[in-house]
Write a protein that holds these residues in place. Sequence first.
Motif, short mmCIF file in Angstrom:
data_model
loop_
_atom_site.label_atom_id
_atom_site.label_comp_id
_atom_site.label_asym_id
_atom_site.label_seq_id
_atom_site.Cartn_x
_atom_site.Cartn_y
_atom_site.Cartn_z
N ILE A 108 0.86 -1.19 0.00
CA ILE A 108 0.00 0.00 0.00
C ILE A 108 0.89 1.23 0.00
O ILE A 108 1.69 1.43 0.89
N SER A 113 -5.32 3.91 -4.31
CA SER A 113 -6.70 4.36 -4.10
C SER A 113 -7.59 3.19 -3.71
O SER A 113 -7.22 2.03 -3.80
N TYR A 114 -8.81 3.55 -3.34
CA TYR A 114 -9.81 2.54 -2.99
C TYR A 114 -10.19 1.72 -4.22
O TYR A 114 -10.41 0.52 -4.11
N GLU A 115 -10.22 2.33 -5.38
CA GLU A 115 -10.53 1.62 -6.62
C GLU A 115 -9.44 0.60 -6.93
O GLU A 115 -9.72 -0.52 -7.39
N ASP A 116 -8.16 0.96 -6.67
CA ASP A 116 -7.07 0.02 -6.87
C ASP A 116 -7.21 -1.16 -5.92
O ASP A 116 -6.98 -2.31 -6.29
N PHE A 117 -7.58 -0.86 -4.68
CA PHE A 117 -7.78 -1.91 -3.68
C PHE A 117 -8.90 -2.86 -4.11
O PHE A 117 -8.76 -4.07 -4.01
N GLN A 118 -10.00 -2.30 -4.62
CA GLN A 118 -11.11 -3.13 -5.08
C GLN A 118 -10.70 -3.98 -6.29
O GLN A 118 -11.11 -5.13 -6.41
N LYS A 121 -8.60 -6.88 -5.00
CA LYS A 121 -9.46 -7.87 -4.32
C LYS A 121 -10.32 -8.63 -5.33
O LYS A 121 -10.54 -9.83 -5.18
#
Length: 158
Positions: A108, A113-118, A121
């Motif tokens: 991290i 970003s949160y979009e990258d995290f999603q 996953k």
Amino acid sequence: MLANLSSKISGKPYKLFLVTAILLFAYSFIDSEKSFDFHLYDTYYIISNSLFIQAIGTALLLLWTAYELLGNTLWKRSLAWFHILVTLFILIIFLQSNLWGHKLTPSIEEDFSYEDFQAVKARESKIMLSLVVLFLAGQLAFILNIFVGVARKLLENR
């Protein structure tokens, strides 16, 4: 010696389970200080790698025993090969992800970003789902091979 081992394994492919179980038991004594943890509801479990690897080795010994006892009643050798190779392939992937998983997942960073995290996953979920389906198909091949083989033997004896 290697040619002799190869001929023994090609005749009875389930001996790969025995060889793999012995290697896993030997490795479990080498890699005894590491552990992994997982969450289940509100409980946090920590399991040592050596205990987990010994449990996998025991499961492989049980599969080897099942093949040894029911080897003459198997329906098709190709289904046995499929089951054995799929099981060992998934086992290798699982052990490698357990040992090297921290190097496979991106770290991290500040611009993560949160979009990258999603996206990460979602990719991991797709990979895991395909591996689970492949593993279940291999185990279904084992069950089918034994049940159809036993049924054919029973019908032949009538």
